[in-house]
Design an enzyme around this catalytic site. Structure first.
Site, PDB file in Angstrom:
ATOM      1  N   TYR A 113       4.351  11.871   6.812  1.00  0.00           N
ATOM      2  CA  TYR A 113       4.116  12.215   5.691  1.00  0.00           C
ATOM      3  C   TYR A 113       3.113  13.061   5.337  1.00  0.00           C
ATOM      4  O   TYR A 113       2.770  14.304   4.919  1.00  0.00           O
ATOM      5  CB  TYR A 113       4.459  11.233   4.416  1.00  0.00           C
ATOM      6  CG  TYR A 113       3.174  11.733   3.156  1.00  0.00           C
ATOM      7  CD1 TYR A 113       1.845  11.291   2.797  1.00  0.00           C
ATOM      8  CD2 TYR A 113       3.685  12.245   2.223  1.00  0.00           C
ATOM      9  CE1 TYR A 113       0.752  11.641   1.968  1.00  0.00           C
ATOM     10  CE2 TYR A 113       3.898  13.130   1.446  1.00  0.00           C
ATOM     11  CZ  TYR A 113       2.090  12.226   0.828  1.00  0.00           C
ATOM     12  OH  TYR A 113       1.403  12.839  -0.082  1.00  0.00           O
ATOM     13  N   SER A 131      -2.786  16.346  -0.146  1.00  0.00           N
ATOM     14  CA  SER A 131      -2.991  15.173  -0.120  1.00  0.00           C
ATOM     15  C   SER A 131      -4.505  14.811   0.049  1.00  0.00           C
ATOM     16  O   SER A 131      -4.985  15.672   1.188  1.00  0.00           O
ATOM     17  CB  SER A 131      -2.063  14.146   0.345  1.00  0.00           C
ATOM     18  OG  SER A 131      -2.350  12.700  -0.221  1.00  0.00           O
ATOM     19  N   LYS A 168       1.964  17.590   4.915  1.00  0.00           N
ATOM     20  CA  LYS A 168       1.362  18.152   3.048  1.00  0.00           C
ATOM     21  C   LYS A 168       0.410  19.126   4.518  1.00  0.00           C
ATOM     22  O   LYS A 168       0.220  19.741   4.012  1.00  0.00           O
ATOM     23  CB  LYS A 168       0.371  17.367   3.001  1.00  0.00           C
ATOM     24  CG  LYS A 168       0.987  15.606   2.302  1.00  0.00           C
ATOM     25  CD  LYS A 168       2.265  16.919   0.679  1.00  0.00           C
ATOM     26  CE  LYS A 168       2.445  16.190  -0.238  1.00  0.00           C
ATOM     27  NZ  LYS A 168       3.343  17.065  -0.960  1.00  0.00           N
TER      28      LYS A 168
HETATM   29  C1  WQD Z   1      -4.944   1.940  -1.493  1.00  0.00           C
HETATM   30  C2  WQD Z   1      -5.458   0.994  -0.913  1.00  0.00           C
HETATM   31  C3  WQD Z   1      -5.114  -0.209   1.116  1.00  0.00           C
HETATM   32  C4  WQD Z   1      -1.241  -2.693  -1.276  1.00  0.00           C
HETATM   33  C5  WQD Z   1      -1.493   6.546   0.100  1.00  0.00           C
HETATM   34  C6  WQD Z   1      -1.100   7.274   0.641  1.00  0.00           C
HETATM   35  C7  WQD Z   1      -1.670   8.559  -0.280  1.00  0.00           C
HETATM   36  C8  WQD Z   1      -1.007   8.897  -1.090  1.00  0.00           C
HETATM   37  C9  WQD Z   1      -1.521   6.969  -1.955  1.00  0.00           C
HETATM   38  C10 WQD Z   1       0.799   9.820  -1.686  1.00  0.00           C
HETATM   39  C11 WQD Z   1      -5.602   0.957   1.166  1.00  0.00           C
HETATM   40  C12 WQD Z   1      -4.744  -0.962   0.084  1.00  0.00           C
HETATM   41  C13 WQD Z   1      -1.959  -1.110  -0.442  1.00  0.00           C
HETATM   42  C14 WQD Z   1      -1.374  -3.710  -0.696  1.00  0.00           C
HETATM   43  C15 WQD Z   1      -3.779  -3.438  -0.522  1.00  0.00           C
HETATM   44  N1  WQD Z   1       0.132   9.032  -1.351  1.00  0.00           N
HETATM   45  N2  WQD Z   1      -3.597  -2.252  -0.259  1.00  0.00           N
HETATM   46  N3  WQD Z   1      -2.542  -4.338  -0.459  1.00  0.00           N
HETATM   47  O1  WQD Z   1      -3.064   3.862   1.641  1.00  0.00           O
HETATM   48  O2  WQD Z   1      -4.632   5.085  -0.094  1.00  0.00           O
HETATM   49  O3  WQD Z   1      -2.878   6.873   0.176  1.00  0.00           O
HETATM   50  O4  WQD Z   1      -1.229   6.646  -1.763  1.00  0.00           O
HETATM   51  O5  WQD Z   1       0.784  11.124  -2.319  1.00  0.00           O
HETATM   52  O6  WQD Z   1      -1.609  10.410   0.514  1.00  0.00           O
HETATM   53  O7  WQD Z   1      -2.051   8.007   1.815  1.00  0.00           O
HETATM   54  O8  WQD Z   1      -2.724   4.405  -0.982  1.00  0.00           O
HETATM   55  O9  WQD Z   1      -2.690   2.699  -2.256  1.00  0.00           O
HETATM   56  O10 WQD Z   1      -1.647   2.502  -0.625  1.00  0.00           O
HETATM   57  O11 WQD Z   1      -3.579   1.331  -0.558  1.00  0.00           O
HETATM   58  O12 WQD Z   1      -4.842  -4.339  -0.141  1.00  0.00           O
HETATM   59  O13 WQD Z   1      -0.096  -4.291  -1.266  1.00  0.00           O
HETATM   60  O14 WQD Z   1      -5.170  -0.823  -1.389  1.00  0.00           O
HETATM   61  O15 WQD Z   1      -5.254  -1.226   2.579  1.00  0.00           O
HETATM   62  O16 WQD Z   1      -6.737   0.431   1.252  1.00  0.00           O
HETATM   63  P1  WQD Z   1      -3.503   4.910   0.138  1.00  0.00           P
HETATM   64  P2  WQD Z   1      -2.674   2.907  -1.032  1.00  0.00           P
END
Ligand code: WQD
Length: 339
Positions: A150, A125, A154
């Site tokens: 997490y 990741s 990785k």
């Molecule tokens: C994306 C953006 C949030 C939810 C994580 C893990 C990564 C992979 C993918 C496993 C961010 C914003 C989110 C919400 C929001 N997982 N957001 N409101 O955190 O980039 O990555 O998931 O492999 O390893 O780190 O993904 O989809 O959670 O967030 O504003 O209700 O959307 O702040 O900017 P992230 P995400």
């Protein structure tokens, strides 16, 4: 050729099983069903017409792993997805994450040592980079202290593989560092299974649009970015799945330059949360109910991939767009809610 896919009923695993079958591989799937269901097997079969051999197996049980590999000593390759992957959950349950993500990797690698062919693709990741100093992020970017257990699993996983490849010459590995996988198979037969309140952005968007969630909270509108919201590299899960087949074929054909390689898998394009919402509204024709809320602990401001190494060395690039991914995610949401 027979390929094992661990965690093969998961989100990325199931899409990779489809692409492997499309390429004519015989696929064996194991999954402990802790974050998936047998319906996914039906979905895969509906798409390819071939039902993969499936075994429910908990990779934390070393003897079961041993027994499985004894019965399948003719494997040509292993793609290892099986792991827990919720960043927030990992902060609250670190030992569950270290046991489930590290022990299982060790047991699989130990059994691979007895195989004639030892080709291993590891699901990694972009979280290994943390908040990178330079954007876009290349594979030379320094691996930073993980922001969550997490992410740490990785990083540790890659170290375990690197150390093992040093002494196990027959073992050939590629670690694939995903950016943000989103979307679903265009057939809407498989997609991201909604179990509990979604942590990730896109399932929360589609569940809000279909009426299961009241309102989407945008975590932070005051970041130092053009529109104040975080930037990510959203990659269509089908493009991501195809990259796994390309990486496996690289190892099977002996084209790898060393026995431990790693590649960033992204589109190379950064999109803000508001841009992701706009894309969804465009493809769905729905106005999304959202508000700007407080920042989420642990979020990096911006992360998107430099795709040169994957394009030039691996010979893979994305073909699908953010709009394609949003449209497929919305089609999937409507399908599973019978709307
Ligand atoms: C994306 C953006 C949030 C939810 C994580 C893990 C990564 C992979 C993918 C496993 C961010 C914003 C989110 C919400 C929001 N997982 N957001 N409101 O955190 O980039 O990555 O998931 O492999 O390893 O780190 O993904 O989809 O959670 O967030 O504003 O209700 O959307 O702040 O900017 P992230 P995400």
């Amino acid at each position: 050729m027979k390929i094992l896919v661990t965690g093969g009923l998961g989100f990325i695993g199931s899409h990779t099983v489809v692409e492997l079958q499309n390429e004519g591989f015989e696929v064996v799937v194991i999954d402990d069903l802790s974050n998936s269901s047998l319906q996914v097997l039906d979905g895969i079969t509906a798409i390819t017409g071939v039902r993969p051999y499936f075994e429910k197996l908990d990779l934390k049980i070393k003897n079961d792993v041993k027994a499985f590999f004894k019965n399948h000593n003719d494997l040509a390759g292993v793609i290892h997805f099986a792991a827990s992957k919720a960043v927030g959950e990992s902060v609250n349950e670190p030992l569950m994450y270290y046991e489930n993500n590290i022990n299982t990797l060790v047991y699989v690698l130990q059994e691979m040592a007895n195989l004639d062919k030892q080709n291993f693709i590891f699901s990694s990741s972009c979280t290994v980079y943390g908040q990178a100093d330079e954007l876009p992020i290349t594979e030379n970017a320094p691996v930073k202290p993980a922001e969550s257990p997490y992410g740490n699993t990785k990083q540790i996983g890659e170290e375990i593989i690197k150390d093992t490849c040093k002494v196990q010459e027959k073992l050939n590995c590629i670690a694939l560092r995903y950016f943000n996988p989103i979307g679903a198979h265009p057939s809407a037969e498989i997609g991201e299974l909604p179990i509990g309140v979604p942590q990730n952005l896109v399932p929360f968007i589609t569940q809000t649009a279909i009426g299961i969630r009241e309102q989407l909270s945008v975590f932070g509108g005051d970041y130092p970015t053009p529109d104040g919201t975080c930037i990510r590299d959203y990659i269509h899960v089908v493009d991501l799945a195809k990259a796994h087949v390309v990486a496996l074929q690289r190892l099977l054909s002996g084209k790898n330059d060393s026995n431990f390689e790693f590649f960033n898998l992204g589109t190379g394009k950064g999109s803000s949360v508001l841009e992701a919402i706009q894309s969804f509204e465009k493809v769905s024709g729905k106005k999304l109910n959202y508000k700007i809320a407080d920042r989420r602990e642990g979020d990096v401001i911006s992360a998107y991939a430099d795709t040169n190494k994957a394009n030039e060395v691996l010979g893979w690039k994305t073909e699908l767009t953010l709009d394609d991914a949003m449209a497929s995610a919305w089609k999937w949401e409507k399908k599973i809610r019978n709307k």
